[in-house]
Motif scaffolding. Structure first.
Motif, PDB file in Angstrom:
ATOM      1  N   PRO A  48       0.825  -1.214   0.000  1.00 23.02           N
ATOM      2  CA  PRO A  48       0.000   0.000   0.000  1.00 23.02           C
ATOM      3  C   PRO A  48       0.859   1.264   0.000  1.00 23.02           C
ATOM      4  O   PRO A  48       1.940   1.300   0.586  1.00 23.02           O
ATOM      5  CB  PRO A  48      -0.791  -0.103   1.304  1.00 23.02           C
ATOM      6  CG  PRO A  48      -0.749  -1.543   1.676  1.00 23.02           C
ATOM      7  CD  PRO A  48       0.554  -2.070   1.148  1.00 23.02           C
ATOM      8  N   LYS A  68       1.441   5.330   0.878  1.00 23.83           N
ATOM      9  CA  LYS A  68       1.080   6.372   1.831  1.00 23.83           C
ATOM     10  C   LYS A  68       0.964   7.661   1.026  1.00 23.83           C
ATOM     11  O   LYS A  68       1.951   8.137   0.450  1.00 23.83           O
ATOM     12  CB  LYS A  68       2.141   6.506   2.919  1.00 23.83           C
ATOM     13  CG  LYS A  68       2.199   5.316   3.838  1.00 23.83           C
ATOM     14  CD  LYS A  68       3.231   5.536   4.927  1.00 23.83           C
ATOM     15  CE  LYS A  68       3.230   4.380   5.901  1.00 23.83           C
ATOM     16  NZ  LYS A  68       4.213   4.612   6.988  1.00 23.83           N
ATOM     17  N   ASP A  82     -11.292   3.171  -1.856  1.00 25.75           N
ATOM     18  CA  ASP A  82      -9.944   2.667  -1.592  1.00 25.75           C
ATOM     19  C   ASP A  82      -9.765   2.363  -0.108  1.00 25.75           C
ATOM     20  O   ASP A  82      -9.643   3.271   0.714  1.00 25.75           O
ATOM     21  CB  ASP A  82      -8.902   3.688  -2.048  1.00 25.75           C
ATOM     22  CG  ASP A  82      -7.475   3.174  -1.943  1.00 25.75           C
ATOM     23  OD1 ASP A  82      -7.264   2.051  -1.438  1.00 25.75           O
ATOM     24  OD2 ASP A  82      -6.557   3.904  -2.352  1.00 25.75           O
ATOM     25  N   ARG A  83      -9.735   1.081   0.227  1.00 29.23           N
ATOM     26  CA  ARG A  83      -9.490   0.653   1.613  1.00 29.23           C
ATOM     27  C   ARG A  83      -8.080   0.088   1.776  1.00 29.23           C
ATOM     28  O   ARG A  83      -7.754  -0.465   2.816  1.00 29.23           O
ATOM     29  CB  ARG A  83     -10.516  -0.406   2.031  1.00 29.23           C
ATOM     30  CG  ARG A  83     -11.944   0.068   2.015  1.00 29.23           C
ATOM     31  CD  ARG A  83     -12.187   1.100   3.068  1.00 29.23           C
ATOM     32  NE  ARG A  83     -13.570   1.570   2.994  1.00 29.23           N
ATOM     33  CZ  ARG A  83     -14.170   2.182   3.965  1.00 29.23           C
ATOM     34  NH1 ARG A  83     -13.546   2.422   5.090  1.00 29.23           N
ATOM     35  NH2 ARG A  83     -15.407   2.590   3.822  1.00 29.23           N
ATOM     36  N   ASN A  88      -4.784   1.735   0.377  1.00 29.24           N
ATOM     37  CA  ASN A  88      -3.752   2.740   0.589  1.00 29.24           C
ATOM     38  C   ASN A  88      -4.053   3.576   1.829  1.00 29.24           C
ATOM     39  O   ASN A  88      -5.199   3.697   2.237  1.00 29.24           O
ATOM     40  CB  ASN A  88      -3.617   3.639  -0.642  1.00 29.24           C
ATOM     41  CG  ASN A  88      -3.152   2.851  -1.847  1.00 29.24           C
ATOM     42  OD1 ASN A  88      -2.092   2.237  -1.820  1.00 29.24           O
ATOM     43  ND2 ASN A  88      -3.966   2.841  -2.889  1.00 29.24           N
ATOM     44  N   GLN A  89      -3.009   4.148   2.398  1.00 26.80           N
ATOM     45  CA  GLN A  89      -3.162   4.987   3.584  1.00 26.80           C
ATOM     46  C   GLN A  89      -3.116   6.454   3.157  1.00 26.80           C
ATOM     47  O   GLN A  89      -2.226   6.858   2.406  1.00 26.80           O
ATOM     48  CB  GLN A  89      -2.044   4.692   4.577  1.00 26.80           C
ATOM     49  CG  GLN A  89      -2.220   5.402   5.890  1.00 26.80           C
ATOM     50  CD  GLN A  89      -1.171   4.968   6.905  1.00 26.80           C
ATOM     51  OE1 GLN A  89      -0.280   4.178   6.625  1.00 26.80           O
ATOM     52  NE2 GLN A  89      -1.277   5.505   8.097  1.00 26.80           N
ATOM     53  N   TYR A  90      -4.073   7.249   3.661  1.00 32.29           N
ATOM     54  CA  TYR A  90      -4.182   8.656   3.291  1.00 32.29           C
ATOM     55  C   TYR A  90      -3.984   9.553   4.498  1.00 32.29           C
ATOM     56  O   TYR A  90      -4.538   9.295   5.568  1.00 32.29           O
ATOM     57  CB  TYR A  90      -5.557   8.941   2.675  1.00 32.29           C
ATOM     58  CG  TYR A  90      -5.750   8.279   1.336  1.00 32.29           C
ATOM     59  CD1 TYR A  90      -5.416   8.951   0.174  1.00 32.29           C
ATOM     60  CD2 TYR A  90      -6.255   6.993   1.240  1.00 32.29           C
ATOM     61  CE1 TYR A  90      -5.581   8.345  -1.067  1.00 32.29           C
ATOM     62  CE2 TYR A  90      -6.415   6.371   0.010  1.00 32.29           C
ATOM     63  CZ  TYR A  90      -6.070   7.072  -1.133  1.00 32.29           C
ATOM     64  OH  TYR A  90      -6.234   6.461  -2.353  1.00 32.29           O
ATOM     65  N   ASN A 141      -8.329   3.934   7.001  1.00 30.63           N
ATOM     66  CA  ASN A 141      -7.072   4.237   6.326  1.00 30.63           C
ATOM     67  C   ASN A 141      -6.910   5.737   6.027  1.00 30.63           C
ATOM     68  O   ASN A 141      -6.017   6.127   5.277  1.00 30.63           O
ATOM     69  CB  ASN A 141      -6.934   3.419   5.037  1.00 30.63           C
ATOM     70  CG  ASN A 141      -8.091   3.619   4.086  1.00 30.63           C
ATOM     71  OD1 ASN A 141      -9.229   3.831   4.510  1.00 30.63           O
ATOM     72  ND2 ASN A 141      -7.823   3.545   2.806  1.00 30.63           N
ATOM     73  N   ARG A 196      -6.452   9.610   7.771  1.00 35.08           N
ATOM     74  CA  ARG A 196      -6.068  10.312   8.990  1.00 35.08           C
ATOM     75  C   ARG A 196      -5.892  11.794   8.685  1.00 35.08           C
ATOM     76  O   ARG A 196      -5.259  12.171   7.699  1.00 35.08           O
ATOM     77  CB  ARG A 196      -4.753   9.730   9.502  1.00 35.08           C
ATOM     78  CG  ARG A 196      -4.238  10.389  10.733  1.00 35.08           C
ATOM     79  CD  ARG A 196      -3.007   9.652  11.234  1.00 35.08           C
ATOM     80  NE  ARG A 196      -2.138  10.594  11.903  1.00 35.08           N
ATOM     81  CZ  ARG A 196      -0.859  10.401  12.116  1.00 35.08           C
ATOM     82  NH1 ARG A 196      -0.276   9.302  11.704  1.00 35.08           N
ATOM     83  NH2 ARG A 196      -0.150  11.299  12.735  1.00 35.08           N
TER      84      ARG A 196
END
Length: 121
Positions: A3, A5, A36-37, A39-41, A59, A61
């Motif tokens: 994934p 960031k 989108d579950r 990748n981290q945002y 995911n 913040r």
């Protein structure tokens, strides 16, 4: 592939005098949270605009950069100093800058969206 960031800069709009770009940002963040579950945002927000970008996705913040365009000079400082620092600390792979501006010294890749060239005319 692992994934990514991804940080999204929302600071370039004045939350007290929003344009269509503010709505566009809100919808982009909401749709990304919906589809989108993986990748981290990290949504880069100010004290004044953070309520526009609350999403119910694990995911996503919010990262407080303190100032958006209601305080233009402080927003520029936040974009040029805090965003690169936070990107490094958070291990951001890609910074999405949808508002015609991006940090000069970003530690990773930057996607800069130029919406208009009206300031050149």
């Amino acid at each position: 592939m692992s994934p990514l960031k991804i940080a999204i800069n929302t600071l370039y709009e004045d939350p007290f005098n929003p344009t269509g770009a503010q709505s566009w940002n809100i919808h982009v963040v909401q749709e990304l949270a919906r589809i989108d579950r993986v990748n981290q945002y990290f949504i880069l927000v100010s004290n004044a605009n953070r309520n526009f970008f609350r999403v119910d996705a694990p995911n996503f913040r919010l990262v407080n950069c303190f100032f958006s365009n209601e305080h233009r000079k402080l927003r520029i400082l936040a974009e040029q100093l805090l965003i690169p620092l936070y990107a490094r600390i958070l291990g951001v792979d890609v910074l999405f800058a949808p508002g015609n501006t991006a940090p000069l010294l970003s530690p990773g890749k930057v996607v800069l969206n130029i919406k208009t060239m009206h300031h050149r005319t």
